[in-house]
Design an enzyme around this catalytic site. Structure first.
Site, PDB file in Angstrom:
ATOM      1  N   CYS A 156      -0.377   4.159   2.164  1.00  0.00           N
ATOM      2  CA  CYS A 156      -0.097   3.874   3.509  1.00  0.00           C
ATOM      3  C   CYS A 156       1.367   3.989   3.846  1.00  0.00           C
ATOM      4  O   CYS A 156       1.751   4.739   4.871  1.00  0.00           O
ATOM      5  CB  CYS A 156      -0.237   2.439   4.178  1.00  0.00           C
ATOM      6  SG  CYS A 156      -2.125   1.830   3.429  1.00  0.00           S
ATOM      7  N   ASP A 157       2.306   3.481   2.831  1.00  0.00           N
ATOM      8  CA  ASP A 157       3.766   3.423   3.467  1.00  0.00           C
ATOM      9  C   ASP A 157       4.485   4.350   2.695  1.00  0.00           C
ATOM     10  O   ASP A 157       5.839   4.343   3.201  1.00  0.00           O
ATOM     11  CB  ASP A 157       3.940   1.945   3.412  1.00  0.00           C
ATOM     12  CG  ASP A 157       3.205   1.180   4.467  1.00  0.00           C
ATOM     13  OD1 ASP A 157       2.760   1.654   5.562  1.00  0.00           O
ATOM     14  OD2 ASP A 157       3.086   0.179   4.250  1.00  0.00           O
ATOM     15  N   CYS A 190       1.007  -1.160  -0.017  1.00  0.00           N
ATOM     16  CA  CYS A 190      -0.070  -0.012  -0.005  1.00  0.00           C
ATOM     17  C   CYS A 190       0.891   1.153   0.125  1.00  0.00           C
ATOM     18  O   CYS A 190       1.329   1.618   1.055  1.00  0.00           O
ATOM     19  CB  CYS A 190      -0.981  -0.123   1.276  1.00  0.00           C
ATOM     20  SG  CYS A 190      -2.082   1.406   1.152  1.00  0.00           S
TER      21      CYS A 190
HETATM   22  C1  LIG Z   1       0.347  -3.597   5.790  1.00  0.00           C
HETATM   23  C2  LIG Z   1      -0.759  -2.692   5.548  1.00  0.00           C
HETATM   24  C3  LIG Z   1      -1.004  -1.483   5.959  1.00  0.00           C
HETATM   25  C4  LIG Z   1      -1.867  -0.548   5.959  1.00  0.00           C
HETATM   26  N1  LIG Z   1      -1.737   0.696   6.426  1.00  0.00           N
HETATM   27  C5  LIG Z   1      -2.864   1.515   6.262  1.00  0.00           C
HETATM   28  C6  LIG Z   1      -2.665   2.930   6.745  1.00  0.00           C
HETATM   29  O1  LIG Z   1      -1.637   3.310   7.187  1.00  0.00           O
HETATM   30  N2  LIG Z   1      -3.881   3.682   6.564  1.00  0.00           N
HETATM   31  C7  LIG Z   1      -4.939   3.091   5.863  1.00  0.00           C
HETATM   32  O2  LIG Z   1      -6.172   3.891   5.972  1.00  0.00           O
HETATM   33  N3  LIG Z   1      -5.016   1.812   5.618  1.00  0.00           N
HETATM   34  C8  LIG Z   1      -3.977   1.061   5.489  1.00  0.00           C
HETATM   35  N4  LIG Z   1      -4.380  -0.058   5.205  1.00  0.00           N
HETATM   36  C9  LIG Z   1      -5.532  -0.645   4.643  1.00  0.00           C
HETATM   37  C10 LIG Z   1      -6.581  -1.014   5.541  1.00  0.00           C
HETATM   38  O3  LIG Z   1      -5.877  -2.084   6.345  1.00  0.00           O
HETATM   39  C11 LIG Z   1      -7.607  -1.562   4.751  1.00  0.00           C
HETATM   40  O4  LIG Z   1      -8.197  -0.341   4.174  1.00  0.00           O
HETATM   41  C12 LIG Z   1      -8.909  -1.737   6.133  1.00  0.00           C
HETATM   42  O5  LIG Z   1      -8.209  -2.725   7.178  1.00  0.00           O
HETATM   43  C13 LIG Z   1     -10.183  -2.372   5.564  1.00  0.00           C
HETATM   44  O6  LIG Z   1     -10.805  -2.739   6.494  1.00  0.00           O
HETATM   45  P1  LIG Z   1     -12.331  -3.587   6.538  1.00  0.00           P
HETATM   46  O7  LIG Z   1     -12.833  -3.523   7.773  1.00  0.00           O
HETATM   47  O8  LIG Z   1     -12.605  -3.337   5.087  1.00  0.00           O
HETATM   48  O9  LIG Z   1     -11.117  -4.998   6.412  1.00  0.00           O
HETATM   49  P2  LIG Z   1      -9.961  -5.755   7.325  1.00  0.00           P
HETATM   50  O10 LIG Z   1      -9.423  -4.811   7.997  1.00  0.00           O
HETATM   51  O11 LIG Z   1      -9.405  -6.600   6.284  1.00  0.00           O
HETATM   52  O12 LIG Z   1     -10.839  -6.805   8.175  1.00  0.00           O
HETATM   53  C14 LIG Z   1     -11.449  -7.903   7.763  1.00  0.00           C
HETATM   54  C15 LIG Z   1     -12.141  -8.586   8.990  1.00  0.00           C
HETATM   55  O13 LIG Z   1     -12.850  -9.955   8.767  1.00  0.00           O
HETATM   56  C16 LIG Z   1     -12.461 -10.785   9.425  1.00  0.00           C
HETATM   57  N5  LIG Z   1     -12.775 -11.892   8.488  1.00  0.00           N
HETATM   58  C17 LIG Z   1     -12.266 -12.580   7.301  1.00  0.00           C
HETATM   59  N6  LIG Z   1     -13.106 -13.667   7.149  1.00  0.00           N
HETATM   60  C18 LIG Z   1     -14.011 -13.868   8.008  1.00  0.00           C
HETATM   61  C19 LIG Z   1     -14.948 -14.866   8.375  1.00  0.00           C
HETATM   62  N7  LIG Z   1     -14.929 -15.927   7.469  1.00  0.00           N
HETATM   63  N8  LIG Z   1     -15.615 -14.857   9.603  1.00  0.00           N
HETATM   64  C20 LIG Z   1     -15.459 -13.833  10.401  1.00  0.00           C
HETATM   65  N9  LIG Z   1     -14.363 -12.813   9.952  1.00  0.00           N
HETATM   66  C21 LIG Z   1     -13.527 -12.705   9.098  1.00  0.00           C
HETATM   67  C22 LIG Z   1     -11.095 -10.703   9.644  1.00  0.00           C
HETATM   68  O14 LIG Z   1     -10.479 -11.421  10.644  1.00  0.00           O
HETATM   69  C23 LIG Z   1     -10.875  -9.161   9.936  1.00  0.00           C
HETATM   70  O15 LIG Z   1     -11.184  -8.963  11.302  1.00  0.00           O
HETATM   71  C24 LIG Z   1      -3.141  -1.102   5.344  1.00  0.00           C
HETATM   72  C25 LIG Z   1      -3.370  -2.280   4.718  1.00  0.00           C
HETATM   73  C26 LIG Z   1      -2.134  -3.034   5.048  1.00  0.00           C
HETATM   74  C27 LIG Z   1      -2.129  -4.575   4.627  1.00  0.00           C
END
Ligand SMILES: Cc1cc2nc3c(=O)[nH]c(=O)nc-3n(C[C@H](O)[C@H](O)[C@H](O)COP(=O)(O)OP(=O)(O)OC[C@H]3O[C@@H](n4cnc5c(N)ncnc54)[C@H](O)[C@@H]3O)c2cc1C
Length: 310
Positions: free
Chosen positions: A138-139, A135
């Site tokens: 992000c980084d 990303c």
């Molecule tokens: C290394 C890294 C650094 C990042 N840094 C930043 C940053 O600095 N700033 C920023 O804004 N964004 C950043 N991002 C992006 C950000 O992490 C994502 O956009 C954000 O987390 C998305 O949120 P979400 O709630 O959609 O999903 P996620 O955070 O992916 O959460 C998904 C959830 O679903 C759960 N899940 C999956 N399958 C199942 C299932 N079958 N049953 C129950 N639960 C399940 C997982 O356990 C998890 O809790 C970064 C991403 C990465 C990988």
């Protein structure tokens, strides 16, 4: 097996899930969340978040996720850190299956996120988050005046490369072929940029590192297997994301890549089932946008329940 029918079950505990949980709990829906085995989501893997409003000094991913969780729990979100194995949305109440148990709910919010696709080159696991990222938004700012690599041949690789020129002294785009998924305009823009060098027929064989982090990579030409070394302190893999929707077994409409398609605001193709965050987001993929969508899904869900309560 309980025959209790919940008002709403939230699947996933990233920024989208916790925000949906906060709003649903404050709307007195007594939400139940299955947070998954990767409780807290993608940000549990990252050390510095500098672009989530409200943290002027930045915050670590795990700390921020704990704050979101505590805030939602304060209003009554009930959380089980278990994975949902499958769902049955063929009739209401909906069925959600977790570790052999069945849970019933009038509405469901899906916020299971997406995973970046990694290359799985040698030494990659050890360098994840230590110089190798998926990303740039992000980084990227951590690589001021440094040389970085971008791996990929699509629009997002070109976008990441162009974005990184704000910080890096040089950006080398590596792609294993000489055919590009990127649009011509994006490719031309990258090629024309004085800080960007685009190199086809180069794939990562091994990541190189020392105690301070990434130092470069050994590149391979897939045509003849010849190798060369390149130095870089940062690398951004931009070969795509994979939304986590397999457990839905096609019961909710998705696009060709598996992203859930929103039909009416955050409602999916199944009435009463909503989706938020990276699992629907083909474009922004940020914590703040995921949290915003979580809020929208909870409000849509609350209104839908009100209009459809029995
Ligand atoms: C290394 C890294 C650094 C990042 N840094 C930043 C940053 O600095 N700033 C920023 O804004 N964004 C950043 N991002 C992006 C950000 O992490 C994502 O956009 C954000 O987390 C998305 O949120 P979400 O709630 O959609 O999903 P996620 O955070 O992916 O959460 C998904 C959830 O679903 C759960 N899940 C999956 N399958 C199942 C299932 N079958 N049953 C129950 N639960 C399940 C997982 O356990 C998890 O809790 C970064 C991403 C990465 C990988």
């Amino acid at each position: 097996m309980s025959d209790e029918v919940h008002e709403v079950i939230i699947i996933g505990s990233g920024p989208a899930g916790y925000t949906a949980g906060l709003y649903a709990a404050r709307a007195m829906l007594e939400p139940l969340m299955f947070g998954g085995y990767m409780s807290g989501g993608q940000l549990m893997l990252t050390s510095d978040i500098e672009n989530f409003p409200g943290y002027p000094k930045g915050v670590s991913g795990p700390e921020m996720m704990l704050h979101l969780r505590e805030q939602a729990e304060r209003f009554g979100l009930s959380i089980q850190d278990k994975n949902v194995e499958r769902v049955d949305f063929s009739e209401r109440p909906f069925k959600v299956f977790v570790e052999g148990e069945q849970f019933l709910s009038n509405a469901v919010i899906i916020s299971t996120g997406a995973e970046a696709i990694w290359l799985d080159a040698e030494n990659e696991k050890a360098q994840k988050g230590r110089g190798i990222s998926t990303c740039a938004t992000c980084d990227g700012a951590f690589f001021r005046d440094e040389e970085v690599l971008v791996i990929g041949g699509g629009d997002s690789a070109m976008e990441e490369a162009t974005f990184l020129t704000r910080f890096a002294s040089k950006v080398t785009v590596l792609h294993r072929r000489d055919t590009w998924k990127a649009s011509k305009v994006m490719l031309d823009r990258a090629n024309a940029h004085p800080k960007i060098e685009v190199r086809p027929f180069r794939q990562i064989k091994t990541w190189l590192s020392d105690d301070n982090g990434l130092t470069g990579a050994i590149l391979e030409d897939p045509r003849d297997g010849s190798t060369e070394e390149i130095s870089a302190t940062g690398a951004f893999i931009a070969i795509g994301h994979k939304p986590i929707t397999g457990f839905l077994e096609g019961q909710v409409e998705t696009d060709d890549h598996g992203y859930i398609i929103s039909k009416e605001f955050t409602m999916t193709s199944v009435e009463g089932v909503f989706a938020a965050g990276d699992v629907v987001d083909t474009r922004y993929k940020q914590a703040i946008t995921a949290a915003g969508m979580g809020c929208q899904a909870a409000i849509d869900c609350e209104r839908w329940l009100e209009e459809n309560s029995h």
